[in-house]
Scaffold this motif. Structure first.
Motif, PDB file in Angstrom:
ATOM      1  N   LEU A  15     -27.170  27.658  70.387  1.00 36.78           N
ATOM      2  CA  LEU A  15     -25.913  27.808  69.502  1.00 36.78           C
ATOM      3  C   LEU A  15     -24.944  26.829  69.813  1.00 36.78           C
ATOM      4  CD1 LEU A  15     -24.977  30.917  67.446  1.00 36.78           C
ATOM      5  CD2 LEU A  15     -23.200  29.521  68.831  1.00 36.78           C
ATOM      6  N   VAL A  16     -24.367  26.297  68.822  1.00 37.82           N
ATOM      7  CA  VAL A  16     -23.241  25.239  69.078  1.00 37.82           C
ATOM      8  C   VAL A  16     -22.372  25.616  68.009  1.00 37.82           C
ATOM      9  CG1 VAL A  16     -22.624  22.831  69.251  1.00 37.82           C
ATOM     10  CG2 VAL A  16     -24.884  23.375  69.938  1.00 37.82           C
ATOM     11  N   THR A  17     -20.869  26.004  68.410  1.00 40.75           N
ATOM     12  CA  THR A  17     -19.921  26.192  67.399  1.00 40.75           C
ATOM     13  C   THR A  17     -19.289  24.851  67.166  1.00 40.75           C
ATOM     14  OG1 THR A  17     -18.148  26.543  69.335  1.00 40.75           O
ATOM     15  CG2 THR A  17     -19.367  28.586  68.721  1.00 40.75           C
ATOM     16  N   GLY A  18     -18.799  24.508  66.101  1.00 41.54           N
ATOM     17  CA  GLY A  18     -18.216  23.251  65.772  1.00 41.54           C
ATOM     18  C   GLY A  18     -19.158  22.184  65.576  1.00 41.54           C
ATOM     19  N   GLY A  19     -20.671  22.645  65.467  1.00 36.79           N
ATOM     20  CA  GLY A  19     -21.795  21.662  65.398  1.00 36.79           C
ATOM     21  C   GLY A  19     -21.719  20.954  64.131  1.00 36.79           C
ATOM     22  N   ALA A  20     -21.012  20.938  63.343  1.00 36.01           N
ATOM     23  CA  ALA A  20     -21.043  20.317  62.048  1.00 36.01           C
ATOM     24  C   ALA A  20     -20.379  18.721  62.031  1.00 36.01           C
ATOM     25  CB  ALA A  20     -20.712  21.071  60.932  1.00 36.01           C
ATOM     26  N   SER A  21     -19.629  18.521  62.858  1.00 34.95           N
ATOM     27  CA  SER A  21     -19.111  17.141  62.910  1.00 34.95           C
ATOM     28  C   SER A  21     -18.738  16.910  64.495  1.00 34.95           C
ATOM     29  CB  SER A  21     -17.865  17.187  62.085  1.00 34.95           C
ATOM     30  OG  SER A  21     -16.871  17.953  62.774  1.00 34.95           O
ATOM     31  N   GLY A  22     -18.502  15.703  64.619  1.00 33.10           N
ATOM     32  CA  GLY A  22     -17.971  15.074  65.909  1.00 33.10           C
ATOM     33  C   GLY A  22     -18.938  15.113  66.871  1.00 33.10           C
ATOM     34  N   ARG A  37     -34.617  25.027  69.408  1.00 30.69           N
ATOM     35  CA  ARG A  37     -34.322  25.772  68.159  1.00 30.69           C
ATOM     36  C   ARG A  37     -32.852  26.040  68.288  1.00 30.69           C
ATOM     37  NH1 ARG A  37     -36.639  31.109  69.828  1.00 30.69           N
ATOM     38  NH2 ARG A  37     -36.487  30.401  72.019  1.00 30.69           N
ATOM     39  N   THR A  38     -32.130  25.062  67.458  1.00 33.64           N
ATOM     40  CA  THR A  38     -30.857  24.788  67.226  1.00 33.64           C
ATOM     41  C   THR A  38     -30.107  25.672  65.928  1.00 33.64           C
ATOM     42  OG1 THR A  38     -31.277  22.660  68.021  1.00 33.64           O
ATOM     43  CG2 THR A  38     -28.887  23.106  67.202  1.00 33.64           C
ATOM     44  N   VAL A  39     -29.025  26.202  66.388  1.00 33.59           N
ATOM     45  CA  VAL A  39     -28.232  27.078  65.228  1.00 33.59           C
ATOM     46  C   VAL A  39     -26.754  26.497  65.405  1.00 33.59           C
ATOM     47  CG1 VAL A  39     -27.091  29.317  64.914  1.00 33.59           C
ATOM     48  CG2 VAL A  39     -29.562  29.041  66.070  1.00 33.59           C
ATOM     49  N   ILE A  40     -26.183  26.038  64.280  1.00 35.64           N
ATOM     50  CA  ILE A  40     -25.162  25.339  64.123  1.00 35.64           C
ATOM     51  C   ILE A  40     -23.981  26.318  63.806  1.00 35.64           C
ATOM     52  CG2 ILE A  40     -23.853  23.422  62.770  1.00 35.64           C
ATOM     53  CD1 ILE A  40     -26.631  21.852  62.986  1.00 35.64           C
ATOM     54  N   ALA A  41     -23.002  26.778  64.159  1.00 33.23           N
ATOM     55  CA  ALA A  41     -22.121  27.721  63.775  1.00 33.23           C
ATOM     56  C   ALA A  41     -20.914  26.876  63.530  1.00 33.23           C
ATOM     57  CB  ALA A  41     -22.037  28.856  64.956  1.00 33.23           C
ATOM     58  N   ASP A  42     -20.369  27.042  62.201  1.00 31.34           N
ATOM     59  CA  ASP A  42     -19.034  26.234  61.688  1.00 31.34           C
ATOM     60  C   ASP A  42     -18.497  26.633  60.599  1.00 31.34           C
ATOM     61  OD1 ASP A  42     -17.359  24.074  61.622  1.00 31.34           O
ATOM     62  OD2 ASP A  42     -18.708  22.741  62.544  1.00 31.34           O
ATOM     63  N   ILE A  43     -17.425  26.414  60.386  1.00 30.00           N
ATOM     64  CA  ILE A  43     -16.877  26.659  59.228  1.00 30.00           C
ATOM     65  C   ILE A  43     -17.140  25.893  58.083  1.00 30.00           C
ATOM     66  CG2 ILE A  43     -14.790  27.763  60.121  1.00 30.00           C
ATOM     67  CD1 ILE A  43     -13.260  25.148  59.430  1.00 30.00           C
ATOM     68  N   GLN A  44     -17.763  24.754  58.508  1.00 33.98           N
ATOM     69  CA  GLN A  44     -18.346  23.706  57.256  1.00 33.98           C
ATOM     70  C   GLN A  44     -19.756  23.565  57.475  1.00 33.98           C
ATOM     71  OE1 GLN A  44     -16.621  19.940  57.490  1.00 33.98           O
ATOM     72  NE2 GLN A  44     -16.638  19.804  59.547  1.00 33.98           N
ATOM     73  N   VAL A  84     -28.849  28.706  75.461  1.00 36.97           N
ATOM     74  CA  VAL A  84     -27.776  27.799  75.853  1.00 36.97           C
ATOM     75  C   VAL A  84     -26.812  27.936  74.708  1.00 36.97           C
ATOM     76  CG1 VAL A  84     -26.703  25.466  75.679  1.00 36.97           C
ATOM     77  CG2 VAL A  84     -28.981  25.909  76.775  1.00 36.97           C
ATOM     78  N   VAL A  85     -25.389  28.380  75.133  1.00 41.93           N
ATOM     79  CA  VAL A  85     -24.141  28.248  73.903  1.00 41.93           C
ATOM     80  C   VAL A  85     -23.421  27.357  74.381  1.00 41.93           C
ATOM     81  CG1 VAL A  85     -22.350  29.695  73.199  1.00 41.93           C
ATOM     82  CG2 VAL A  85     -24.439  31.050  73.674  1.00 41.93           C
ATOM     83  N   ILE A  86     -22.825  26.341  73.376  1.00 39.13           N
ATOM     84  CA  ILE A  86     -21.858  25.383  73.496  1.00 39.13           C
ATOM     85  C   ILE A  86     -20.887  25.658  72.529  1.00 39.13           C
ATOM     86  CG2 ILE A  86     -21.399  22.875  73.180  1.00 39.13           C
ATOM     87  CD1 ILE A  86     -24.307  22.363  73.834  1.00 39.13           C
ATOM     88  N   HIS A  87     -19.784  25.743  73.017  1.00 40.32           N
ATOM     89  CA  HIS A  87     -18.403  26.276  72.340  1.00 40.32           C
ATOM     90  C   HIS A  87     -17.673  25.025  72.199  1.00 40.32           C
ATOM     91  CE1 HIS A  87     -15.035  27.885  70.557  1.00 40.32           C
ATOM     92  NE2 HIS A  87     -14.232  27.890  71.528  1.00 40.32           N
ATOM     93  N   ASN A  88     -18.025  24.243  70.945  1.00 42.83           N
ATOM     94  CA  ASN A  88     -17.452  23.017  70.814  1.00 42.83           C
ATOM     95  C   ASN A  88     -16.164  22.994  69.748  1.00 42.83           C
ATOM     96  OD1 ASN A  88     -17.409  19.950  71.104  1.00 42.83           O
ATOM     97  ND2 ASN A  88     -17.660  20.075  68.873  1.00 42.83           N
TER      98      ASN A  88
END
Length: 256
Positions: A15-22, A37-44, A84-88
């Motif tokens: 899981l990646v927060t802020g995974g929609a850009s940059g 198996r990728t989870v994109i967690a973002d406001i966009q 894995v958790v990535i807090h971006n």
């Protein structure tokens, strides 16, 4: 028994927060390519092409505790316990002096950078397998203070501190916690006219600003089992900016 390929991310639940850009988007694209198996967690929402390749999108506001908890619940339901958790996810301040600062702006930066990190580090481990990896995105601003960056620097220093605390507390579960501290990176968060685009060419020993691709491999390494004995570390990726300055740069500051 066949061992997984070195640096393999195949079938890892990430899981990646802020995974929609940059930087977050770049890492998600790599992880999908590697079979995670990728989870994109973002406001966009991320690009549709990434969703078409199998990534899952969850809307989340990391500054909101209930939103973060719901995202982890949904992620576990979709892909199982996380490896894995990535807090971006994060954001800048307003670039003002401390004495001229706006407390409402400070509240927003603290909510996003400080509380966002706190919520992820608090609730992620409950949804993770033992032996996993948590990676937070800090900044060289958390290690070096510059004029006008007090709010951003303070919260990124807190990211580093909390990540190290999590490393100590989660070590016996085999969960590694590391921070990545980039220098200036060419992303949507750094407008083309921003002074750091020019300064990075002078202040980094490599003579250029970082591209997202310069960071992706770092997250790949920390997400993989090849980094299984690396924890509590802050990996600076700044092109040598904090190392020192070339003579010609010093001469620009103090011409003869």
């Amino acid at each position: 028994m066949n061992k997984p390929a070195p640096f393999s991310l195949k079938d890892k639940a990430i899981l990646v927060t802020g995974g929609a850009s940059g930087i977050g988007l770049g890492t998600c694209e790599r992880f999908v390519q590697e079979g995670a198996r990728t989870v994109i967690a973002d406001i966009q929402s991320p690009p549709q092409s990434l969703l078409d390749e199998g990534a899952l999108y969850l809307h989340v506001d990391v500054s909101n505790r209930d939103s973060v908890m719901a995202a982890f619940d949904s992620a576990e339901a979709a892909v199982g316990k996380l490896d894995v958790v990535i807090h971006n996810a994060g954001g800048p301040g307003k670039g003002t002096h401390l004495i001229d600062s706006d407390e409402a702006v400070l509240d927003r930066v603290v909510a996003l950078n400080f509380y966002g990190t706190y919520y992820v580090l608090k609730y992620a481990p409950r949804r993770m397998r033992d032996g996993g990896s948590i990676i937070t995105t800090a900044s060289v601003a958390g290690l070096q203070q510059n004029e006008g960056f007090f709010d951003y620097s303070a919260t990124k220093a807190a990211v580093i501190s909390m990540t190290k605390t999590a490393a100590v507390e989660l070590g016996m579960r085999g969960i590694r916690c590391n921070a990545v501290a980039p220098g200036p990176v060419r992303t949507p968060m750094l407008p083309p006219a921003h002074i750091l685009n020019t300064l990075a060419k002078q202040l980094s020993t490599l003579g250029r600003i970082a591209e997202v691709d310069d960071l992706v491999g770092v997250y790949h390494f920390l997400a993989s089992d090849e980094s299984r004995y690396v924890t509590g570390h802050t990996l600076v990726v700044d092109g040598g900016r904090l190392t020192g300055y070339r003579k010609e740069v010093l001469q620009l500051l103090a011409p003869p």
